[in-house]
Design an enzyme around this catalytic site. Structure first.
Site, PDB file in Angstrom:
ATOM      1  N   LYS A   1      -2.846   5.845   1.565  1.00  0.00           N
ATOM      2  CA  LYS A   1      -3.052   6.933   2.625  1.00  0.00           C
ATOM      3  C   LYS A   1      -1.883   7.682   3.149  1.00  0.00           C
ATOM      4  O   LYS A   1      -0.814   8.502   3.655  1.00  0.00           O
ATOM      5  CB  LYS A   1      -2.207   5.572   3.790  1.00  0.00           C
ATOM      6  CG  LYS A   1      -3.230   5.510   5.297  1.00  0.00           C
ATOM      7  CD  LYS A   1      -2.852   4.266   5.768  1.00  0.00           C
ATOM      8  CE  LYS A   1      -2.612   4.863   7.306  1.00  0.00           C
ATOM      9  NZ  LYS A   1      -4.055   5.354   7.709  1.00  0.00           N
TER      10      LYS A   1
ATOM     11  N   GLU B   1     -16.700   6.002   4.792  1.00  0.00           N
ATOM     12  CA  GLU B   1     -15.841   5.125   5.496  1.00  0.00           C
ATOM     13  C   GLU B   1     -15.658   6.096   7.115  1.00  0.00           C
ATOM     14  O   GLU B   1     -16.242   6.994   6.722  1.00  0.00           O
ATOM     15  CB  GLU B   1     -14.955   4.826   5.383  1.00  0.00           C
ATOM     16  CG  GLU B   1     -13.450   6.004   4.406  1.00  0.00           C
ATOM     17  CD  GLU B   1     -12.356   5.587   4.063  1.00  0.00           C
ATOM     18  OE1 GLU B   1     -12.041   4.786   4.931  1.00  0.00           O
ATOM     19  OE2 GLU B   1     -11.662   6.189   3.265  1.00  0.00           O
TER      20      GLU B   1
ATOM     21  N   ARG C   1       0.952  -1.486  -0.110  1.00  0.00           N
ATOM     22  CA  ARG C   1      -0.174  -0.254   0.124  1.00  0.00           C
ATOM     23  C   ARG C   1       1.093   0.979   0.377  1.00  0.00           C
ATOM     24  O   ARG C   1       0.270   2.360  -0.301  1.00  0.00           O
ATOM     25  CB  ARG C   1      -0.589  -0.182   1.512  1.00  0.00           C
ATOM     26  CG  ARG C   1      -1.809   1.085   1.085  1.00  0.00           C
ATOM     27  CD  ARG C   1      -3.049   0.616   2.574  1.00  0.00           C
ATOM     28  NE  ARG C   1      -2.347   0.658   3.629  1.00  0.00           N
ATOM     29  CZ  ARG C   1      -4.005   0.511   4.452  1.00  0.00           C
ATOM     30  NH1 ARG C   1      -4.754   0.010   4.085  1.00  0.00           N
ATOM     31  NH2 ARG C   1      -2.779   1.071   5.892  1.00  0.00           N
TER      32      ARG C   1
HETATM   33  C1  LIG Z   1      -8.932   6.533   6.453  1.00  0.00           C
HETATM   34  C2  LIG Z   1      -8.863   5.042   6.479  1.00  0.00           C
HETATM   35  N1  LIG Z   1      -9.752   4.214   6.266  1.00  0.00           N
HETATM   36  C3  LIG Z   1      -9.919   2.939   6.572  1.00  0.00           C
HETATM   37  C4  LIG Z   1      -8.519   2.393   7.438  1.00  0.00           C
HETATM   38  C5  LIG Z   1      -8.105   0.699   7.411  1.00  0.00           C
HETATM   39  O1  LIG Z   1      -7.567  -0.090   7.100  1.00  0.00           O
HETATM   40  P1  LIG Z   1      -6.217  -0.854   7.696  1.00  0.00           P
HETATM   41  O2  LIG Z   1      -7.759  -1.671   7.676  1.00  0.00           O
HETATM   42  O3  LIG Z   1      -5.125  -0.922   7.023  1.00  0.00           O
HETATM   43  O4  LIG Z   1      -5.945  -0.199   8.879  1.00  0.00           O
HETATM   44  C6  LIG Z   1      -7.201   3.511   7.963  1.00  0.00           C
HETATM   45  C7  LIG Z   1      -6.711   3.379   9.038  1.00  0.00           C
HETATM   46  O5  LIG Z   1      -5.275   2.716   8.207  1.00  0.00           O
HETATM   47  C8  LIG Z   1      -7.890   4.498   7.685  1.00  0.00           C
HETATM   48  O6  LIG Z   1      -6.936   5.876   7.594  1.00  0.00           O
END
Ligand SMILES: Cc1ncc(COP(=O)(O)O)c(C=O)c1O
Length: 379
Positions: free
Chosen positions: A226, A262, A124
């Site tokens: 991210k 989300e 990622r």
């Molecule tokens: C905006 C956002 N959505 C979803 C997630 C969940 O991702 P993950 O399951 O990889 O931690 C995160 C955290 O990393 C996030 O910052």
């Protein structure tokens, strides 16, 4: 005192950690304790492990590697945790050229230490780096850096059942640049902090607020990676919601203001009958590693899982709602408030989300067989 290279220092530290205090004379133990912070031989850091929240605790070491725009990242090094020095013209400070990741080290009942799918964080970060015109570490370098950071800070990995060591890899443009273009130098940095529950509610159900005024991302933007630039813009929505007693915010799509995206730091799922649904990843939401893992677990235990557009009306009609993320794990949603209307959902131990949560946590701490090969044992 001569300061050893971090590698040597770690070796000494590892050997010393095997020396029980009972084997040392009181004088030697106190000499060790007083000589240098590096000579730590206790198995656990001296903090209140029963009251960990999701806050920053200063740990011992961090990992750093640098490269220029035309190079690839080389092996980095561990150093004492501390401040970093940046040019005022650094790309990250001026233009927000930066990415972060979040992953965790868990301690199993038998003392073994595990990481959960760190390769997925590495991939990622690479996808994000491509989007943000940055150099990125290889998957192997990334995973190695995460392992080194976890092991160097081993005494900060909470006892089983008390939390985990949250590991934060950062990739930032540190080279000076005045015109708007990619930074001439990049820094890959990894630090860590022991954490407990993400939300102050602990494991109690969350009360979420749907914000149709502030959007997190737009089509063609960087919501799917991210990037650090995705987070400061939602602080206003979060503080407003928290100020009114909510746990977090749910964002809607910016075009129709109708489809669920989300929450601020986690993905969202709904359960209706025997079907689990979650918004599809179309570039505006983060493709969570927990989201992906929960989809696989749910399908394997017989649920139909749909990744598609989910309208806010449909979410309000769900039987059950939960959120997923590295920091939050799987969190039950107790209520959602939208347009002045509050809907309460089923909560309790029998929920689908709870079943998935227990399976995920069992895999992560080594009590449930990991048939997916997700877990990486590091000690
Ligand atoms: C905006 C956002 N959505 C979803 C997630 C969940 O991702 P993950 O399951 O990889 O931690 C995160 C955290 O990393 C996030 O910052």
């Amino acid at each position: 005192m001569i300061r050893q290279a971090p590698y040597l220092r770690r070796l000494i530290q590892t050997s010393l950690s095997k020396v029980s205090t009972r084997c040392l004379t009181a004088q030697a133990a106190s000499a060790l304790r007083d000589s240098e912070p590096m000579f730590r031989y206790e198995e656990y850091a001296d903090i209140d492990w029963n009251n960990l929240g999701f806050g920053l605790t200063r740990t011992d070491y961090m990992y750093t590697s640098k490269c220029t725009q035309n190079e690839t990242f080389q092996q980095g090094r561990l150093s004492d945790y501390g401040n970093v020095e940046l040019s005022p013209a650094a790309g990250v400070l001026n233009y927000g050229q930066g990415l972060f990741e979040g992953t965790k080290a868990f301690r199993g009942e038998d003392g073994r230490i595990f990481l959960f799918r760190p390769d997925q964080n590495a991939i990622r970060m690479q996808i994000g780096a491509e989007r943000m015109c940055m150099q990125s570490p290889s998957v192997q370098q990334f995973v190695d850096a995460v392992k080194q950071t976890a092991m160097a800070n081993k005494r900060w990995i909470p006892p089983p059942g008390k939390g985990s060591l949250y590991i934060r890899p950062l990739l930032i443009g540190t080279g000076p640049i005045l015109g708007l273009s990619p930074s001439p130098e990049y820094t890959f940095l990894v630090y860590a902090s022991p954490v407990g529950n993400y939300f102050k509610e602990g494991v109690a159900p969350l009360n979420l607020y749907v914000d149709d005024q502030f959007h997190r991302a737009t089509r063609g933007g960087a919501g799917g990676v991210k990037s650090i630039t995705n987070y400061a813009p939602v602080l206003k929505a979060i503080s407003r919601a928290k100020g009114e007693g909510f746990s977090d915010v749910i964002y809607l799509d910016s075009v129709h203001k109708k489809y669920v995206e989300e929450a601020s730091s986690c993905n969202i799922f709904l359960v209706k009958g025997n079907v689990i649904s979650t918004p599809a990843t179309v570039g505006t939401i983060l493709e969570g590693i927990t989201r992906k893992s929960i989809i696989d677990i749910a399908r394997d235990i017989g649920y139909k899982v749909e990744e598609r557009s989910v309208s806010i009306d449909e979410l309000m009609e769900a039987d059950e709602v939960f959120t997923t993320g590295t920091a939050v794990s799987v969190a039950t949603v107790g209520s959602i408030t939208y347009n002045g209307r509050r809907v309460d959902y089923k909560t309790g131990d029998e929920l689908v989300g709870q079943k998935l949560y227990k399976t995920l946590v069992g895999i992560q701490n080594g009590t449930i067989e990991d048939k997916y090969n997700w877990v990486v044992q590091i000690s």
